[in-house]
Write an enzyme that holds these catalytic residues in place. Sequence first.
Site, PDB file in Angstrom:
ATOM      1  N   TYR A  98       0.829  -1.219   0.000  1.00 43.00           N
ATOM      2  CA  TYR A  98       0.000   0.000   0.000  1.00 43.00           C
ATOM      3  C   TYR A  98       0.864   1.270   0.000  1.00 43.00           C
ATOM      4  O   TYR A  98       1.883   1.325   0.690  1.00 43.00           O
ATOM      5  CB  TYR A  98      -0.899   0.021   1.249  1.00 43.00           C
ATOM      6  CG  TYR A  98      -1.790   1.246   1.294  1.00 43.00           C
ATOM      7  CD1 TYR A  98      -2.965   1.283   0.549  1.00 43.00           C
ATOM      8  CD2 TYR A  98      -1.425   2.376   2.032  1.00 43.00           C
ATOM      9  CE1 TYR A  98      -3.765   2.414   0.554  1.00 43.00           C
ATOM     10  CE2 TYR A  98      -2.223   3.509   2.043  1.00 43.00           C
ATOM     11  CZ  TYR A  98      -3.396   3.521   1.303  1.00 43.00           C
ATOM     12  OH  TYR A  98      -4.181   4.648   1.296  1.00 43.00           O
TER      13      TYR A  98
ATOM     14  N   TRP B 175       1.198   5.657  -1.743  1.00 43.83           N
ATOM     15  CA  TRP B 175       0.934   6.621  -2.807  1.00 43.83           C
ATOM     16  C   TRP B 175       1.995   6.634  -3.888  1.00 43.83           C
ATOM     17  O   TRP B 175       1.768   7.191  -4.972  1.00 43.83           O
ATOM     18  CB  TRP B 175       0.785   8.023  -2.208  1.00 43.83           C
ATOM     19  CG  TRP B 175      -0.648   8.326  -1.914  1.00 43.83           C
ATOM     20  CD1 TRP B 175      -1.478   7.613  -1.093  1.00 43.83           C
ATOM     21  CD2 TRP B 175      -1.417   9.413  -2.432  1.00 43.83           C
ATOM     22  NE1 TRP B 175      -2.716   8.199  -1.081  1.00 43.83           N
ATOM     23  CE2 TRP B 175      -2.707   9.307  -1.883  1.00 43.83           C
ATOM     24  CE3 TRP B 175      -1.141  10.472  -3.286  1.00 43.83           C
ATOM     25  CZ2 TRP B 175      -3.731  10.215  -2.176  1.00 43.83           C
ATOM     26  CZ3 TRP B 175      -2.150  11.379  -3.583  1.00 43.83           C
ATOM     27  CH2 TRP B 175      -3.435  11.236  -3.035  1.00 43.83           C
TER      28      TRP B 175
HETATM   29  N1  LIG Z   1      -0.858  18.642   1.777  1.00 44.90           N
HETATM   30  C1  LIG Z   1      -1.342  17.388   1.818  1.00 44.90           C
HETATM   31  N2  LIG Z   1      -2.571  17.131   1.295  1.00 44.90           N
HETATM   32  C2  LIG Z   1      -3.062  15.870   1.343  1.00 44.90           C
HETATM   33  C3  LIG Z   1      -2.329  14.794   1.894  1.00 44.90           C
HETATM   34  C4  LIG Z   1      -1.048  15.095   2.451  1.00 44.90           C
HETATM   35  O1  LIG Z   1      -0.359  14.214   2.966  1.00 44.90           O
HETATM   36  N3  LIG Z   1      -0.601  16.398   2.386  1.00 44.90           N
HETATM   37  N4  LIG Z   1      -2.851  13.516   1.883  1.00 44.90           N
HETATM   38  C5  LIG Z   1      -3.935  13.246   0.939  1.00 44.90           C
HETATM   39  C6  LIG Z   1      -4.644  12.028   1.305  1.00 44.90           C
HETATM   40  S1  LIG Z   1      -3.919  10.524   0.956  1.00 44.90           S
HETATM   41  C7  LIG Z   1      -5.867  12.020   1.871  1.00 44.90           C
HETATM   42  S2  LIG Z   1      -6.664  10.548   2.179  1.00 44.90           S
HETATM   43  C8  LIG Z   1      -6.549  13.254   2.203  1.00 44.90           C
HETATM   44  C9  LIG Z   1      -7.092  13.189   3.628  1.00 44.90           C
HETATM   45  O2  LIG Z   1      -8.152  14.044   3.782  1.00 44.90           O
HETATM   46  P1  LIG Z   1      -8.802  14.199   5.212  1.00 44.90           P
HETATM   47  O3  LIG Z   1      -8.925  12.889   5.860  1.00 44.90           O
HETATM   48  O4  LIG Z   1     -10.038  14.979   5.040  1.00 44.90           O
HETATM   49  O5  LIG Z   1      -7.669  15.102   5.893  1.00 44.90           O
HETATM   50  P2  LIG Z   1      -7.035  15.349   7.313  1.00 44.90           P
HETATM   51  O6  LIG Z   1      -6.042  16.414   7.084  1.00 44.90           O
HETATM   52  O7  LIG Z   1      -6.547  14.098   7.899  1.00 44.90           O
HETATM   53  O8  LIG Z   1      -8.237  15.904   8.164  1.00 44.90           O
HETATM   54  C10 LIG Z   1      -8.954  17.047   7.783  1.00 44.90           C
HETATM   55  C11 LIG Z   1      -9.406  17.793   8.996  1.00 44.90           C
HETATM   56  O9  LIG Z   1     -10.421  17.087   9.695  1.00 44.90           O
HETATM   57  C12 LIG Z   1     -10.471  17.618  11.004  1.00 44.90           C
HETATM   58  N5  LIG Z   1     -10.903  16.602  11.953  1.00 44.90           N
HETATM   59  C13 LIG Z   1     -10.178  15.601  12.477  1.00 44.90           C
HETATM   60  N6  LIG Z   1     -10.934  14.871  13.327  1.00 44.90           N
HETATM   61  C14 LIG Z   1     -12.152  15.448  13.336  1.00 44.90           C
HETATM   62  C15 LIG Z   1     -13.368  15.155  13.996  1.00 44.90           C
HETATM   63  O10 LIG Z   1     -13.495  14.204  14.761  1.00 44.90           O
HETATM   64  N7  LIG Z   1     -14.425  15.979  13.740  1.00 44.90           N
HETATM   65  C16 LIG Z   1     -14.349  17.043  12.894  1.00 44.90           C
HETATM   66  N8  LIG Z   1     -15.433  17.756  12.696  1.00 44.90           N
HETATM   67  N9  LIG Z   1     -13.206  17.340  12.258  1.00 44.90           N
HETATM   68  C17 LIG Z   1     -12.136  16.548  12.464  1.00 44.90           C
HETATM   69  C18 LIG Z   1      -9.077  18.042  11.354  1.00 44.90           C
HETATM   70  O11 LIG Z   1      -9.107  19.353  11.902  1.00 44.90           O
HETATM   71  C19 LIG Z   1      -8.340  17.949  10.049  1.00 44.90           C
HETATM   72  O12 LIG Z   1      -7.531  19.060   9.758  1.00 44.90           O
HETATM   73  O13 LIG Z   1      -5.672  14.361   2.113  1.00 44.90           O
HETATM   74  C20 LIG Z   1      -4.935  14.381   0.896  1.00 44.90           C
HETATM   75  N10 LIG Z   1      -4.285  15.664   0.799  1.00 44.90           N
HETATM   76  N1  LIG Z   2      -2.075   8.827  12.218  1.00 47.71           N
HETATM   77  C1  LIG Z   2      -2.369   8.940  10.922  1.00 47.71           C
HETATM   78  N2  LIG Z   2      -1.830   8.074  10.040  1.00 47.71           N
HETATM   79  C2  LIG Z   2      -2.128   8.171   8.729  1.00 47.71           C
HETATM   80  C3  LIG Z   2      -2.979   9.191   8.257  1.00 47.71           C
HETATM   81  C4  LIG Z   2      -3.544  10.092   9.205  1.00 47.71           C
HETATM   82  O1  LIG Z   2      -4.326  10.999   8.861  1.00 47.71           O
HETATM   83  N3  LIG Z   2      -3.197   9.947  10.517  1.00 47.71           N
HETATM   84  N4  LIG Z   2      -3.274   9.262   6.908  1.00 47.71           N
HETATM   85  C5  LIG Z   2      -3.293   7.992   6.219  1.00 47.71           C
HETATM   86  C6  LIG Z   2      -3.503   8.130   4.785  1.00 47.71           C
HETATM   87  S1  LIG Z   2      -4.959   8.899   4.318  1.00 47.71           S
HETATM   88  C7  LIG Z   2      -2.665   7.618   3.859  1.00 47.71           C
HETATM   89  S2  LIG Z   2      -3.139   7.614   2.211  1.00 47.71           S
HETATM   90  C8  LIG Z   2      -1.391   6.982   4.232  1.00 47.71           C
HETATM   91  C9  LIG Z   2      -0.237   7.354   3.281  1.00 47.71           C
HETATM   92  O2  LIG Z   2       0.810   6.478   3.435  1.00 47.71           O
HETATM   93  P1  LIG Z   2       1.847   6.197   2.243  1.00 47.71           P
HETATM   94  O3  LIG Z   2       1.181   6.335   0.928  1.00 47.71           O
HETATM   95  O4  LIG Z   2       2.529   4.906   2.529  1.00 47.71           O
HETATM   96  O5  LIG Z   2       2.873   7.403   2.458  1.00 47.71           O
HETATM   97  P2  LIG Z   2       3.939   8.044   1.463  1.00 47.71           P
HETATM   98  O6  LIG Z   2       4.839   8.844   2.331  1.00 47.71           O
HETATM   99  O7  LIG Z   2       3.246   8.744   0.356  1.00 47.71           O
HETATM  100  O8  LIG Z   2       4.726   6.780   0.938  1.00 47.71           O
HETATM  101  C10 LIG Z   2       5.041   6.572  -0.391  1.00 47.71           C
HETATM  102  C11 LIG Z   2       6.447   5.997  -0.483  1.00 47.71           C
HETATM  103  O9  LIG Z   2       6.699   5.650  -1.832  1.00 47.71           O
HETATM  104  C12 LIG Z   2       8.032   6.037  -2.171  1.00 47.71           C
HETATM  105  N5  LIG Z   2       8.107   6.190  -3.632  1.00 47.71           N
HETATM  106  C13 LIG Z   2       7.793   7.290  -4.365  1.00 47.71           C
HETATM  107  N6  LIG Z   2       7.969   7.024  -5.686  1.00 47.71           N
HETATM  108  C14 LIG Z   2       8.394   5.748  -5.771  1.00 47.71           C
HETATM  109  C15 LIG Z   2       8.744   4.913  -6.863  1.00 47.71           C
HETATM  110  O10 LIG Z   2       8.668   5.270  -8.035  1.00 47.71           O
HETATM  111  N7  LIG Z   2       9.147   3.648  -6.574  1.00 47.71           N
HETATM  112  C16 LIG Z   2       9.227   3.187  -5.289  1.00 47.71           C
HETATM  113  N8  LIG Z   2       9.629   1.933  -5.101  1.00 47.71           N
HETATM  114  N9  LIG Z   2       8.908   3.964  -4.244  1.00 47.71           N
HETATM  115  C17 LIG Z   2       8.490   5.223  -4.480  1.00 47.71           C
HETATM  116  C18 LIG Z   2       8.240   7.315  -1.409  1.00 47.71           C
HETATM  117  O11 LIG Z   2       9.617   7.579  -1.256  1.00 47.71           O
HETATM  118  C19 LIG Z   2       7.505   7.001  -0.085  1.00 47.71           C
HETATM  119  O12 LIG Z   2       8.371   6.443   0.867  1.00 47.71           O
HETATM  120  O13 LIG Z   2      -1.032   7.362   5.571  1.00 47.71           O
HETATM  121  C20 LIG Z   2      -2.076   7.108   6.497  1.00 47.71           C
HETATM  122  N10 LIG Z   2      -1.588   7.281   7.854  1.00 47.71           N
HETATM  123 MO   LIG Z   3      -5.054   8.841   2.023  1.00 46.49          MO
END
Ligand SMILES: Nc1nc2c(c(=O)[nH]1)N[C@H]1C(S)=C(S)[C@@H](COP(=O)(O)OP(=O)(O)OC[C@H]3O[C@@H](n4cnc5c(=O)[nH]c(N)nc54)[C@H](O)[C@@H]3O)O[C@H]1N2
Ligand SMILES: Nc1nc2c(c(=O)[nH]1)N[C@H]1C(S)=C(S)[C@@H](COP(=O)(O)OP(=O)(O)OC[C@H]3O[C@@H](n4cnc5c(=O)[nH]c(N)nc54)[C@H](O)[C@@H]3O)O[C@H]1N2
Ligand SMILES: [Mo]
Length: 765
Positions: A110, A112
């Site tokens: 899993y 990104w």
């Molecule tokens: N810059 C940046 N953007 C991203 C990502 C990133 O790593 N960096 N990750 C991407 C990915 S993979 C995903 S899945 C999305 C995630 O998208 P989301 O899951 O929507 O994002 P989060 O930033 O985890 O949370 C959004 C906001 O929800 C609020 N929140 C948390 N818990 C609660 C709660 O219990 N109630 C309420 N009402 N609000 C709450 C928090 O204040 C938080 O800032 O973002 C994407 N966009």
């Molecule tokens: N506590 C908490 N935990 C969370 C979240 C949260 O809100 N709170 N958010 C969750 C969410 S929504 C998500 S989606 C996950 C994200 O979790 P991940 O998707 O696992 O996080 P990334 O840091 O994007 O990891 C991608 C990795 O791929 C590597 N990579 C990039 N390009 C390549 C390539 O071409 N080849 C190879 N082999 N590797 C490459 C990068 O160096 C990086 O280490 O985290 C989750 N974890």
């Molecule tokens: Mo995510």
Amino acid sequence: MAAEELVNSSHWGAFTASLDEQGLSVKPDPADPDPSELLRNIPASFDKGVRVLHPSVRRGWLDDGPGPSTRRGSDDYVEVSWDRALDLLAAELERVRSTYGNPAIFGGSYGWASAGRFHHAQSQIHRFLNTIGGYTRSVHSYSHGASSVLLPHIVGDEAPLYRPTTWNVLSEHTDLFVCFGGVPAKNFQINAGGISRHTVRESLEDARARGAEFVTISPLADDLATVIDAQWISINPATDTALILALCWVLLSEGLCDLEFVDKYTVGFEEFARYLRGQSDGIAKTPGWAATICGVDASTIADLARRMAGCRTMVTTSWSLQRARFGEQPVWASIALAAFLGQIGLPGGGFGHGYGSTGGMGAGRLPYPLPTFHQGVNPVNDFIPVARISDMLLHPGSTYDFNGQSRVYPDTKLIYWAGGNPFHHHQDLVRLRAGFQQPDTVVVHEPFWTATARHADIVLPATTTLERNDIGCGRYDDIMTAMQQVASPVGESLSDYAILTKLSKRLAVEEQFTEGRDEWGWLEHIYERWRESIPDQFTPNENFAQFWAARHLDLPGADSKHVLYEDFRSDPEKFRLATPSGRIEISSPTIARFGYDDCPPHPTWLAPAETVAVGTGPYPLCLVANNPASRLHSQLDNGAVSVESKVLGREPIRLNPADATAREIKAGDLVLVRSDTGRMLAGAILDDRVRANVVQISTGAWFDHSSPEVAACIHGNPNVLTRDAGSSKLTQGSTGQLVRVEVEVYRGEAPDVVVHDQRLWMHPA
Ligand SMILES: Nc1nc2c(c(=O)[nH]1)N[C@H]1C(S)=C(S)[C@@H](COP(=O)(O)OP(=O)(O)OC[C@H]3O[C@@H](n4cnc5c(=O)[nH]c(N)nc54)[C@H](O)[C@@H]3O)O[C@H]1N2
Ligand SMILES: Nc1nc2c(c(=O)[nH]1)N[C@H]1C(S)=C(S)[C@@H](COP(=O)(O)OP(=O)(O)OC[C@H]3O[C@@H](n4cnc5c(=O)[nH]c(N)nc54)[C@H](O)[C@@H]3O)O[C@H]1N2
Ligand SMILES: [Mo]
């Protein structure tokens, strides 16, 4: 002479790049109206302090051979030639397959990874493993693991997650946006696969200019109020369900519930209404009841319900709400609320789930598939819900519940990961470390020495997108971008494809894996096959060479004026939902049959540990561990934007000034954050946009466990604090968003963070 400007793309935007003696310079795509600041992280891709330069094998594995090992994560590495590394790996894959069978290979992988349709790491590794007999996979995501399983029961499929009402419609029609979790600007910088035009801010501003009002319900004001002026209803985390139930109660008791809609388009209303009135459990879900749970005035709740019933209202929940224990409930409750309002299927009304969570949510979706590198067929049926990885590794053979099934964890002997970072994404990292010590062998392809690489036995250096050619595009992006190689590979790194090609030769499956093509051959092939396969009216005139020369291609046909459930509203018999009843299930007989105590048959208030008596007990504060503004997850944590955001070189933790004062914490202090699960260092920032009794720290600081006597992570990775528990037996989603903690000033000597420089950790004294 100025270096040539080439084009490339990332999950946070398309850009141009040029490389000269000064290094890499990156500029936003000139046509992007609101480019992401995160482009400034990209030059750090070439930082040799963090790059894996050579194939590397963990010393203990090299000396002792495969087997469980407690040295993973603290061992030294031996650099070996590509031939040696791949011979060792091929022999080990062969041993595991013939001794234990393919299900013993966990290839979920899993993550990104990077933008790019061909060099997509998961597609690469999955195709390769499929050619050698398959692997145990993972299903669903950390993004919306609870919703992906819940929504098919409630509305028949995951349409709200992939085809919501589009922003164009909202900015024209919605009068009132009620946003649980906001519409965070930091998040809509990102979209999986690419986002060459950032337009969400513009849509929000258009709606505002037309007179639309915004209410953000969140523990953090900056989830929306920094983008446009919004009313902030500050709420205790993980209590949204109680507030939504009270909104429903007001609509019901004041005759504002659209009973005609409910009758025609939903089932299970009566059972839910009895619960709201307190007829089934003795507690009426009044605003007064919700006020004590949510920390929101009863009058604010009642007023909001009346406002919502009086105009065209969009109710949206961010994905964060369901990344928590009982995370199904707020999403399900919000759908029930929207049904009560009776505006589902009308332009600008109804519900959304994840507006702002990514830039693609609410952008028009292309009506045809994208160029694809096919993964083949996986002959192994075994899977785990993605966030159950530690349970699988620590308890092979044991049973668990999931979506009405009783399942058994497979016995993993080999983990193969490419393109993800479980030591970023998973919860309770110390427990994950214990899990990673169990298999015989851990293999990781990585450009960077992430914590996952540092816990592997065989680490193979992968290139980044800057070091190869690819085709960039995303499902919600109407531009295809040539991703041009900007630099030669760093160190001895190879693309995942090149690595797996060499490996496939050793395992006698080269022809199946490569079909005789190299990188260029595949780019042309997947482009041309795509061109043949899409409907004629969308087929571009440009062949591959012409596209590559032009470097961009417009992708026509996105449904930018889509209204979710418009068809269903027009004729609920003809456009039945794929639920058992064909309608929206406010109560679900299927979920009732499962009999889960942690996911009852209709939206229900269940108090998660995160909310009980905040402000008291050993862990009085609720930590919001959300996605970072300064990077994508853990990617380029060494980049400029990420590094500039740190405090004393640690991830910043934001506290409400009152909470800080009560603990004698000042801005800029090094603090120790403790939960039931673990301890971590972070740097303090005071901010009154954070609700009292709430603290916030983003995910993604690289896990640094070099000083365990001080803390499990000295850099500020909040996943050493979070609990490794599923959202419920129904969905088993990640619950990483929230955890109860305490924070204090750290007065000991501060150990240096070592993970951003391999010279500091690679060769222990
Ligand atoms: N810059 C940046 N953007 C991203 C990502 C990133 O790593 N960096 N990750 C991407 C990915 S993979 C995903 S899945 C999305 C995630 O998208 P989301 O899951 O929507 O994002 P989060 O930033 O985890 O949370 C959004 C906001 O929800 C609020 N929140 C948390 N818990 C609660 C709660 O219990 N109630 C309420 N009402 N609000 C709450 C928090 O204040 C938080 O800032 O973002 C994407 N966009
Ligand atoms: N506590 C908490 N935990 C969370 C979240 C949260 O809100 N709170 N958010 C969750 C969410 S929504 C998500 S989606 C996950 C994200 O979790 P991940 O998707 O696992 O996080 P990334 O840091 O994007 O990891 C991608 C990795 O791929 C590597 N990579 C990039 N390009 C390549 C390539 O071409 N080849 C190879 N082999 N590797 C490459 C990068 O160096 C990086 O280490 O985290 C989750 N974890
Ligand atoms: Mo995510």
